[in-house]
Design a protein around this motif. Structure first.
Motif, PDB file in Angstrom:
ATOM      1  N   THR A 109       0.916  -1.223   0.090  1.00 60.98           N
ATOM      2  CA  THR A 109       0.036  -0.053  -0.110  1.00 60.98           C
ATOM      3  C   THR A 109       0.894   1.286   0.057  1.00 60.98           C
ATOM      4  OG1 THR A 109      -0.080  -0.049   2.540  1.00 60.98           O
ATOM      5  CG2 THR A 109      -2.237  -1.043   0.982  1.00 60.98           C
ATOM      6  N   GLY A 110       2.176   1.224   0.816  1.00 57.66           N
ATOM      7  CA  GLY A 110       3.007   2.307   0.737  1.00 57.66           C
ATOM      8  C   GLY A 110       3.524   2.564  -0.654  1.00 57.66           C
ATOM      9  N   ALA A 111       3.625   1.632  -1.659  1.00 55.30           N
ATOM     10  CA  ALA A 111       4.286   1.803  -2.656  1.00 55.30           C
ATOM     11  C   ALA A 111       3.518   2.541  -3.669  1.00 55.30           C
ATOM     12  CB  ALA A 111       4.523   0.597  -3.383  1.00 55.30           C
ATOM     13  N   VAL A 112       2.050   2.463  -3.612  1.00 59.22           N
ATOM     14  CA  VAL A 112       1.217   3.169  -4.318  1.00 59.22           C
ATOM     15  C   VAL A 112       0.457   4.533  -4.073  1.00 59.22           C
ATOM     16  CG1 VAL A 112       0.447   1.108  -5.518  1.00 59.22           C
ATOM     17  CG2 VAL A 112      -0.876   1.850  -3.881  1.00 59.22           C
ATOM     18  N   HIS A 113       0.893   4.777  -2.457  1.00 57.90           N
ATOM     19  CA  HIS A 113       0.375   5.849  -1.881  1.00 57.90           C
ATOM     20  C   HIS A 113       0.708   7.249  -2.484  1.00 57.90           C
ATOM     21  CE1 HIS A 113      -1.151   7.661   1.957  1.00 57.90           C
ATOM     22  NE2 HIS A 113      -0.907   8.824   1.400  1.00 57.90           N
ATOM     23  N   PRO A 114      -0.012   8.002  -3.075  1.00 61.16           N
ATOM     24  CA  PRO A 114       0.216   9.285  -3.911  1.00 61.16           C
ATOM     25  C   PRO A 114       0.776  10.349  -2.663  1.00 61.16           C
ATOM     26  CG  PRO A 114      -2.062   9.327  -3.598  1.00 61.16           C
ATOM     27  CD  PRO A 114      -1.510   7.966  -2.810  1.00 61.16           C
ATOM     28  N   HIS A 115       1.838  11.161  -3.325  1.00 60.19           N
ATOM     29  CA  HIS A 115       2.477  12.126  -2.548  1.00 60.19           C
ATOM     30  C   HIS A 115       2.744  13.314  -3.159  1.00 60.19           C
ATOM     31  CE1 HIS A 115       3.170   9.530   1.025  1.00 60.19           C
ATOM     32  NE2 HIS A 115       3.478   8.576   0.408  1.00 60.19           N
ATOM     33  N   ASP A 116       2.101  13.473  -4.557  1.00 61.83           N
ATOM     34  CA  ASP A 116       2.235  14.517  -5.228  1.00 61.83           C
ATOM     35  C   ASP A 116       1.505  15.864  -4.718  1.00 61.83           C
ATOM     36  OD1 ASP A 116      -0.109  13.192  -5.922  1.00 61.83           O
ATOM     37  OD2 ASP A 116      -0.042  14.085  -7.764  1.00 61.83           O
ATOM     38  N   ARG A 117       0.553  15.750  -3.777  1.00 61.11           N
ATOM     39  CA  ARG A 117      -0.380  16.735  -3.208  1.00 61.11           C
ATOM     40  C   ARG A 117      -0.428  16.358  -1.647  1.00 61.11           C
ATOM     41  NH1 ARG A 117      -5.745  16.976  -6.457  1.00 61.11           N
ATOM     42  NH2 ARG A 117      -6.223  18.570  -4.994  1.00 61.11           N
ATOM     43  N   ALA A 118      -0.448  17.621  -0.915  1.00 61.68           N
ATOM     44  CA  ALA A 118      -0.790  17.387   0.595  1.00 61.68           C
ATOM     45  C   ALA A 118      -2.404  16.623   0.617  1.00 61.68           C
ATOM     46  CB  ALA A 118      -0.712  18.433   1.156  1.00 61.68           C
ATOM     47  N   HIS A 119      -2.595  15.930   1.606  1.00 59.10           N
ATOM     48  CA  HIS A 119      -3.903  15.344   1.687  1.00 59.10           C
ATOM     49  C   HIS A 119      -4.252  14.693   3.163  1.00 59.10           C
ATOM     50  CE1 HIS A 119      -1.198  12.002   0.426  1.00 59.10           C
ATOM     51  NE2 HIS A 119      -2.002  11.318   1.067  1.00 59.10           N
ATOM     52  N   GLU A 120      -5.492  14.520   3.445  1.00 60.49           N
ATOM     53  CA  GLU A 120      -5.879  13.696   4.479  1.00 60.49           C
ATOM     54  C   GLU A 120      -5.709  12.106   4.170  1.00 60.49           C
ATOM     55  OE1 GLU A 120      -6.122  15.012   7.858  1.00 60.49           O
ATOM     56  OE2 GLU A 120      -5.217  16.833   7.097  1.00 60.49           O
ATOM     57  N   TYR A 121      -5.000  11.531   5.093  1.00 59.87           N
ATOM     58  CA  TYR A 121      -5.048  10.164   4.700  1.00 59.87           C
ATOM     59  C   TYR A 121      -6.016   9.103   5.991  1.00 59.87           C
ATOM     60  CZ  TYR A 121      -3.023   5.237   4.240  1.00 59.87           C
ATOM     61  OH  TYR A 121      -2.663   4.049   4.213  1.00 59.87           O
ATOM     62  N   LEU A 122      -6.922   8.729   5.747  1.00 58.10           N
ATOM     63  CA  LEU A 122      -7.849   7.634   6.601  1.00 58.10           C
ATOM     64  C   LEU A 122      -7.075   6.475   6.472  1.00 58.10           C
ATOM     65  CD1 LEU A 122     -10.078   7.202   8.363  1.00 58.10           C
ATOM     66  CD2 LEU A 122     -11.475   6.510   6.359  1.00 58.10           C
ATOM     67  N   LEU A 123      -6.075   6.019   7.476  1.00 61.20           N
ATOM     68  CA  LEU A 123      -5.415   5.003   7.587  1.00 61.20           C
ATOM     69  C   LEU A 123      -6.088   3.713   7.936  1.00 61.20           C
ATOM     70  CD1 LEU A 123      -2.647   3.578   7.767  1.00 61.20           C
ATOM     71  CD2 LEU A 123      -2.377   4.241  10.249  1.00 61.20           C
ATOM     72  N   LEU A 124      -7.185   3.817   8.719  1.00 61.70           N
ATOM     73  CA  LEU A 124      -8.002   2.840   9.350  1.00 61.70           C
ATOM     74  C   LEU A 124      -9.276   3.307  10.047  1.00 61.70           C
ATOM     75  CD1 LEU A 124      -5.725   0.322  11.166  1.00 61.70           C
ATOM     76  CD2 LEU A 124      -7.052  -0.023   8.986  1.00 61.70           C
ATOM     77  N   ILE A 125     -10.378   2.674   9.957  1.00 63.95           N
ATOM     78  CA  ILE A 125     -11.566   3.050  10.601  1.00 63.95           C
ATOM     79  C   ILE A 125     -12.374   1.828  11.057  1.00 63.95           C
ATOM     80  CG2 ILE A 125     -12.983   2.872   8.398  1.00 63.95           C
ATOM     81  CD1 ILE A 125     -14.546   5.159   9.890  1.00 63.95           C
ATOM     82  N   GLY A 126     -12.801   1.818  12.221  1.00 63.82           N
ATOM     83  CA  GLY A 126     -13.309   0.586  12.772  1.00 63.82           C
ATOM     84  C   GLY A 126     -14.759   0.962  13.475  1.00 63.82           C
ATOM     85  N   VAL A 127     -15.711   0.107  13.151  1.00 65.40           N
ATOM     86  CA  VAL A 127     -17.086   0.301  13.957  1.00 65.40           C
ATOM     87  C   VAL A 127     -17.306  -1.261  14.622  1.00 65.40           C
ATOM     88  CG1 VAL A 127     -19.398   0.669  13.716  1.00 65.40           C
ATOM     89  CG2 VAL A 127     -17.714   2.215  12.225  1.00 65.40           C
ATOM     90  N   SER A 128     -17.733  -1.039  15.813  1.00 65.37           N
ATOM     91  CA  SER A 128     -18.177  -2.257  16.636  1.00 65.37           C
ATOM     92  C   SER A 128     -19.040  -2.885  15.757  1.00 65.37           C
ATOM     93  CB  SER A 128     -18.668  -2.103  17.959  1.00 65.37           C
ATOM     94  OG  SER A 128     -17.570  -1.555  18.699  1.00 65.37           O
ATOM     95  N   PRO A 129     -18.647  -4.293  15.716  1.00 61.43           N
ATOM     96  CA  PRO A 129     -19.802  -5.281  14.739  1.00 61.43           C
ATOM     97  C   PRO A 129     -21.100  -5.214  14.996  1.00 61.43           C
ATOM     98  CG  PRO A 129     -17.728  -6.462  15.458  1.00 61.43           C
ATOM     99  CD  PRO A 129     -17.609  -5.190  16.160  1.00 61.43           C
ATOM    100  N   GLU A 130     -21.421  -4.984  16.283  1.00 61.56           N
ATOM    101  CA  GLU A 130     -22.923  -4.926  16.551  1.00 61.56           C
ATOM    102  C   GLU A 130     -23.713  -3.323  16.180  1.00 61.56           C
ATOM    103  OE1 GLU A 130     -20.774  -3.356  20.225  1.00 61.56           O
ATOM    104  OE2 GLU A 130     -20.474  -5.116  18.682  1.00 61.56           O
ATOM    105  N   ARG A 131     -22.763  -2.371  15.786  1.00 59.32           N
ATOM    106  CA  ARG A 131     -23.293  -1.114  15.461  1.00 59.32           C
ATOM    107  C   ARG A 131     -23.087  -0.961  13.871  1.00 59.32           C
ATOM    108  NH1 ARG A 131     -24.155   2.519  19.384  1.00 59.32           N
ATOM    109  NH2 ARG A 131     -25.214   3.706  17.659  1.00 59.32           N
TER     110      ARG A 131
END
Length: 198
Positions: A109-131
């Motif tokens: 994933t690091g090899a394809v991550h774009p770096h030509d423009r500043a940006h916000e990177y959502l690395l991970l998100i998790g929601v409890s399974p019951e929700r």
């Protein structure tokens, strides 16, 4: 949706890891990295703990106040790789030193991550399974995306399933056109979101 989001700090680390571990236990990428479920149950928390530690140190962790969801973000400047040093090697060493996949996923994933423009990177998100399926993930990341829109900043992520890809498309992310294909495993979809007006 009336959810309350707060910025996590080091005191929240174990809660963040627990949320991610529960939410991502059956994720296609986690299942590929740790194919044996019993082994995954034993080491997955240590693996995700590296993500949490790196983000708490150099990024931003947003947490729903009821403890059901967490999102890990980095502000990535143009021309520079995301913070954390050699994170893929740290992930492998901390969780499962003999498992090359624990490092390879980060390298690919690091090899394809774009770096030509500043940006916000959502690395991970998790929601409890019951929700899951209640819109909590969208509500959790909405504040950052709103700020991106106001400030004219794009956002980036890698979707780990077709389902999550569809969710992110509804939020304005578009597939960049080339998947990250894990060897003998699932694909990941790098996605970019230009700031939205109105």
């Amino acid at each position: 949706m009336g959810v309350r989001v707060r910025r996590a700090d080091g005191r929240d680390r174990d809660q963040v890891v627990r949320i991610l571990e529960e939410a991502l236990h059956d994720d296609p990428v986690s299942s590929w990295v740790f194919p044996d479920e019993e082994h995954r149950r034993a080491v997955h928390g240590a693996f995700l703990g590296v993500f949490a530690d790196i983000t708490l140190a150099g990024g931003r962790v947003d947490l729903l106040e009821d403890g059901t969801a967490a999102a890990l973000w980095f502000s990535v400047p143009a021309g520079a790789p995301e913070g954390g040093g050699d994170a893929p090697a740290r992930m492998r060493e901390a969780s499962d030193p003999g498992n090359e996949r624990a490092e390879l996923v980060g390298r690919l994933t690091g090899a394809v991550h774009p770096h030509d423009r500043a940006h916000e990177y959502l690395l991970l998100i998790g929601v409890s399974p019951e929700r899951q399926g209640e819109g909590l993930g969208e509500a959790l990341i909405g504040g950052v995306l709103d700020r991106c829109d106001r400030e004219g900043v794009p956002a980036y992520l890698e979707a780990s399933s077709e389902r999550s890809r569809g969710l992110y498309e509804r939020l304005g992310f578009t597939f960049v056109g080339r998947t990250v294909d894990l060897p003998d495993g699932p694909s990941m979809w790098p996605m970019w979101r230009e700031p939205q007006n109105g």
